[in-house]
Every structure is written in structure tokens, then in C-alpha cells.
Design a protein around this motif. Structure first.
Motif, PDB file in Angstrom:
ATOM      1  N   SER A  94       0.951  -1.258   0.133  1.00  0.00           N
ATOM      2  CA  SER A  94       0.340  -0.422  -0.322  1.00  0.00           C
ATOM      3  C   SER A  94       0.358   1.652   0.132  1.00  0.00           C
ATOM      4  N   MET A  95       2.523   1.452   0.316  1.00  0.00           N
ATOM      5  CA  MET A  95       2.909   2.003   0.236  1.00  0.00           C
ATOM      6  C   MET A  95       3.430   2.933  -0.579  1.00  0.00           C
ATOM      7  N   HIS A  96       3.345   1.954  -1.706  1.00  0.00           N
ATOM      8  CA  HIS A  96       3.882   2.722  -2.947  1.00  0.00           C
ATOM      9  C   HIS A  96       3.187   2.164  -4.131  1.00  0.00           C
ATOM     10  N   SER A  97       2.746   3.023  -5.144  1.00  0.00           N
ATOM     11  CA  SER A  97       1.905   1.989  -6.098  1.00  0.00           C
ATOM     12  C   SER A  97       2.497   1.296  -7.548  1.00  0.00           C
ATOM     13  N   HIS A  98       3.672   0.868  -7.186  1.00  0.00           N
ATOM     14  CA  HIS A  98       4.346  -0.278  -7.831  1.00  0.00           C
ATOM     15  C   HIS A  98       4.600  -1.212  -7.466  1.00  0.00           C
ATOM     16  N   CYS A  99       5.030  -2.497  -8.171  1.00  0.00           N
ATOM     17  CA  CYS A  99       5.699  -3.842  -7.324  1.00  0.00           C
ATOM     18  C   CYS A  99       6.893  -3.098  -7.131  1.00  0.00           C
ATOM     19  N   LEU A 100       7.025  -4.034  -6.094  1.00  0.00           N
ATOM     20  CA  LEU A 100       8.651  -3.650  -5.442  1.00  0.00           C
ATOM     21  C   LEU A 100       8.963  -4.912  -5.665  1.00  0.00           C
ATOM     22  N   THR A 101      10.685  -4.876  -6.328  1.00  0.00           N
ATOM     23  CA  THR A 101      10.950  -5.937  -5.785  1.00  0.00           C
ATOM     24  C   THR A 101      12.737  -6.262  -4.522  1.00  0.00           C
ATOM     25  N   LEU A 102      12.556  -7.702  -4.460  1.00  0.00           N
ATOM     26  CA  LEU A 102      13.991  -7.798  -3.698  1.00  0.00           C
ATOM     27  C   LEU A 102      15.149  -8.025  -4.032  1.00  0.00           C
ATOM     28  N   THR A 103      16.301  -7.260  -4.155  1.00  0.00           N
ATOM     29  CA  THR A 103      17.704  -7.126  -4.319  1.00  0.00           C
ATOM     30  C   THR A 103      18.368  -6.797  -3.184  1.00  0.00           C
ATOM     31  N   GLN A 104      19.287  -7.891  -3.550  1.00  0.00           N
ATOM     32  CA  GLN A 104      20.101  -7.934  -3.207  1.00  0.00           C
ATOM     33  C   GLN A 104      21.683  -6.561  -3.210  1.00  0.00           C
ATOM     34  N   SER A 105      21.287  -6.016  -4.344  1.00  0.00           N
ATOM     35  CA  SER A 105      22.539  -4.636  -4.839  1.00  0.00           C
ATOM     36  C   SER A 105      22.708  -3.591  -3.900  1.00  0.00           C
ATOM     37  N   GLY A 106      21.312  -3.298  -2.695  1.00  0.00           N
ATOM     38  CA  GLY A 106      21.438  -2.349  -2.126  1.00  0.00           C
ATOM     39  C   GLY A 106      21.083  -1.294  -2.667  1.00  0.00           C
ATOM     40  N   GLY A 107      20.434  -0.731  -1.395  1.00  0.00           N
ATOM     41  CA  GLY A 107      20.489   0.978  -1.512  1.00  0.00           C
ATOM     42  C   GLY A 107      21.305   1.794  -1.867  1.00  0.00           C
ATOM     43  N   CYS A 108      22.117   1.912  -2.389  1.00  0.00           N
ATOM     44  CA  CYS A 108      23.001   2.415  -2.743  1.00  0.00           C
ATOM     45  C   CYS A 108      23.029   3.735  -1.319  1.00  0.00           C
ATOM     46  N   GLY A 109      22.872   3.432  -0.352  1.00  0.00           N
ATOM     47  CA  GLY A 109      23.307   5.028   0.417  1.00  0.00           C
ATOM     48  C   GLY A 109      21.555   4.846   0.698  1.00  0.00           C
TER      49      GLY A 109
ATOM     50  N   SER B 228      21.080  -1.447   3.514  1.00  0.00           N
ATOM     51  CA  SER B 228      22.359  -2.236   3.053  1.00  0.00           C
ATOM     52  C   SER B 228      21.680  -2.692   2.099  1.00  0.00           C
ATOM     53  N   ARG B 229      22.772  -4.471   2.157  1.00  0.00           N
ATOM     54  CA  ARG B 229      22.195  -4.940   0.548  1.00  0.00           C
ATOM     55  C   ARG B 229      20.834  -5.620   0.804  1.00  0.00           C
ATOM     56  N   LEU B 230      20.410  -5.874   1.363  1.00  0.00           N
ATOM     57  CA  LEU B 230      18.770  -6.324   1.150  1.00  0.00           C
ATOM     58  C   LEU B 230      17.546  -5.116   1.379  1.00  0.00           C
ATOM     59  N   VAL B 231      17.167  -4.694   0.035  1.00  0.00           N
ATOM     60  CA  VAL B 231      16.103  -4.093   0.193  1.00  0.00           C
ATOM     61  C   VAL B 231      14.318  -4.441  -0.750  1.00  0.00           C
ATOM     62  N   TYR B 232      13.450  -3.644  -0.640  1.00  0.00           N
ATOM     63  CA  TYR B 232      13.026  -3.709  -1.901  1.00  0.00           C
ATOM     64  C   TYR B 232      12.377  -2.549  -2.668  1.00  0.00           C
ATOM     65  N   GLN B 233      13.371  -3.050  -4.097  1.00  0.00           N
ATOM     66  CA  GLN B 233      13.428  -1.342  -4.245  1.00  0.00           C
ATOM     67  C   GLN B 233      11.729  -1.539  -5.426  1.00  0.00           C
ATOM     68  N   CYS B 234      11.784  -0.235  -5.467  1.00  0.00           N
ATOM     69  CA  CYS B 234      10.901   0.432  -6.815  1.00  0.00           C
ATOM     70  C   CYS B 234      12.232   0.873  -7.983  1.00  0.00           C
ATOM     71  N   GLY B 235      13.235   0.628  -8.811  1.00  0.00           N
ATOM     72  CA  GLY B 235      14.070   1.287  -9.666  1.00  0.00           C
ATOM     73  C   GLY B 235      13.958   2.384  -9.896  1.00  0.00           C
ATOM     74  N   PRO B 236      13.090   2.470 -11.127  1.00  0.00           N
ATOM     75  CA  PRO B 236      12.286   3.619 -11.620  1.00  0.00           C
ATOM     76  C   PRO B 236      12.502   4.852 -10.404  1.00  0.00           C
ATOM     77  N   CYS B 237      11.518   4.571  -9.764  1.00  0.00           N
ATOM     78  CA  CYS B 237      11.250   5.852  -8.869  1.00  0.00           C
ATOM     79  C   CYS B 237      12.565   5.692  -7.710  1.00  0.00           C
ATOM     80  N   GLY B 238      13.667   4.959  -7.627  1.00  0.00           N
ATOM     81  CA  GLY B 238      14.810   5.047  -6.321  1.00  0.00           C
ATOM     82  C   GLY B 238      14.022   4.804  -5.058  1.00  0.00           C
ATOM     83  N   PHE B 239      12.516   4.433  -4.985  1.00  0.00           N
ATOM     84  CA  PHE B 239      12.256   4.134  -3.813  1.00  0.00           C
ATOM     85  C   PHE B 239      13.086   2.574  -2.700  1.00  0.00           C
ATOM     86  N   VAL B 240      13.337   2.843  -1.824  1.00  0.00           N
ATOM     87  CA  VAL B 240      13.588   1.524  -1.189  1.00  0.00           C
ATOM     88  C   VAL B 240      13.295   1.851   0.218  1.00  0.00           C
TER      89      VAL B 240
END
Ligand SMILES: [Zn+2]
Ligand SMILES: [Zn+2]
Ligand SMILES: [Zn+2]
Ligand SMILES: [Zn+2]
Length: 108
Positions: free
Chosen positions: A59-74, A85-97
Motif C-alpha cells: 500500500s505504501m507505493h503504487s508500483h510493484c517492489l522487487t527484493l534485491t541484494q544490490s542494495g539501496g546504494c546509500g 544495507s544490501r537487501l532491500v525492496y526497491q522500485c528502480g524507476p522511482c528510486g524507492f527503497v
């Protein structure tokens, strides 16, 4: 299931164990109680980090989030504003982690 493989630690099995405290090698957040652990590498994951789905919509983000270990890059978690840290859910296009635990609605 007491023994699993996880993509953050593909070389070994992780065993379900109970500890006083640990630092999750996935999301970097401290945890208490149940973890999935590789003793020989001193590698721990929260139970949730070990079991959470590869992708999810929440509910907190309108796009699908992907589990990745490439990290939130700070980048900071959009829920708790703490570093990721490494393991985050992210929406790549939005930079949402977000931390996996924050997606779940609890810190640990
Ligand atoms: Zn974790
Ligand atoms: Zn290992
Ligand atoms: Zn968070
Ligand atoms: Zn998005």
C-alpha cells in the motif's frame, strides 16, 4: 522448513536457529530471536528476510517492489528513514527503497 538456500548466500544452507541477538547480513538491521544462520560463515538473516517474496505490491507505493541484494546504494528507507544495507525492496524507476521488515510493518 529448517534448512533453506537463499540468494544472498548461495554457497551454503542456512539453518533456522534462535539467538539472543544478531545483525542481519541481508538488511543490516539488528534482530532478536529466530534467524536463518550459516555457522561456518557467521551469516545471519531475519526470518522475514529469509522468507519474504521476491516481489510484492504494498500500500505504501503504487508500483510493484522487487527484493534485491544490490542494495539501496546509500539511500535511506522510505519508511523508517534509516540507512539501508544490501537487501532491500526497491522500485528502480522511482528510486524507492524500503527495508524488508518495514514493508512488513514492523522493524524486527
Ligand atoms: Zn534482515
Ligand atoms: Zn555460509
Ligand atoms: Zn526501514
Ligand atoms: Zn515506483
Amino acid at each position: 522448513m529448517t534448512r533453506i538456500r537463499h540468494f544472498t548466500h548461495p554457497s551454503c544452507y542456512l539453518t533456522r536457529t534462535c539467538q539472543q541477538s544478531f545483525i542481519c547480513n541481508g538488511c543490516g538491521v539488528a534482530g532478536y530471536g529466530v534467524s536463518y544462520r550459516c555457522n561456518s560463515c557467521d551469516f545471519d538473516l531475519h526470518e522475514y528476510c529469509a522468507r519474504c517474496p521476491q516481489s510484492l505490491s504494498c500500500s505504501m507505493h503504487s508500483h510493484c517492489l522487487t527484493l534485491t541484494q544490490s542494495g539501496g546504494c546509500g539511500r535511506r528507507c522510505s519508511v523508517c528513514c534509516q540507512a539501508t544495507s544490501r537487501l532491500v525492496y526497491q522500485c528502480g524507476p522511482c528510486g524507492f527503497v524500503v527495508h524488508p521488515l518495514c514493508v512488513q510493518g514492523r522493524r524486527w
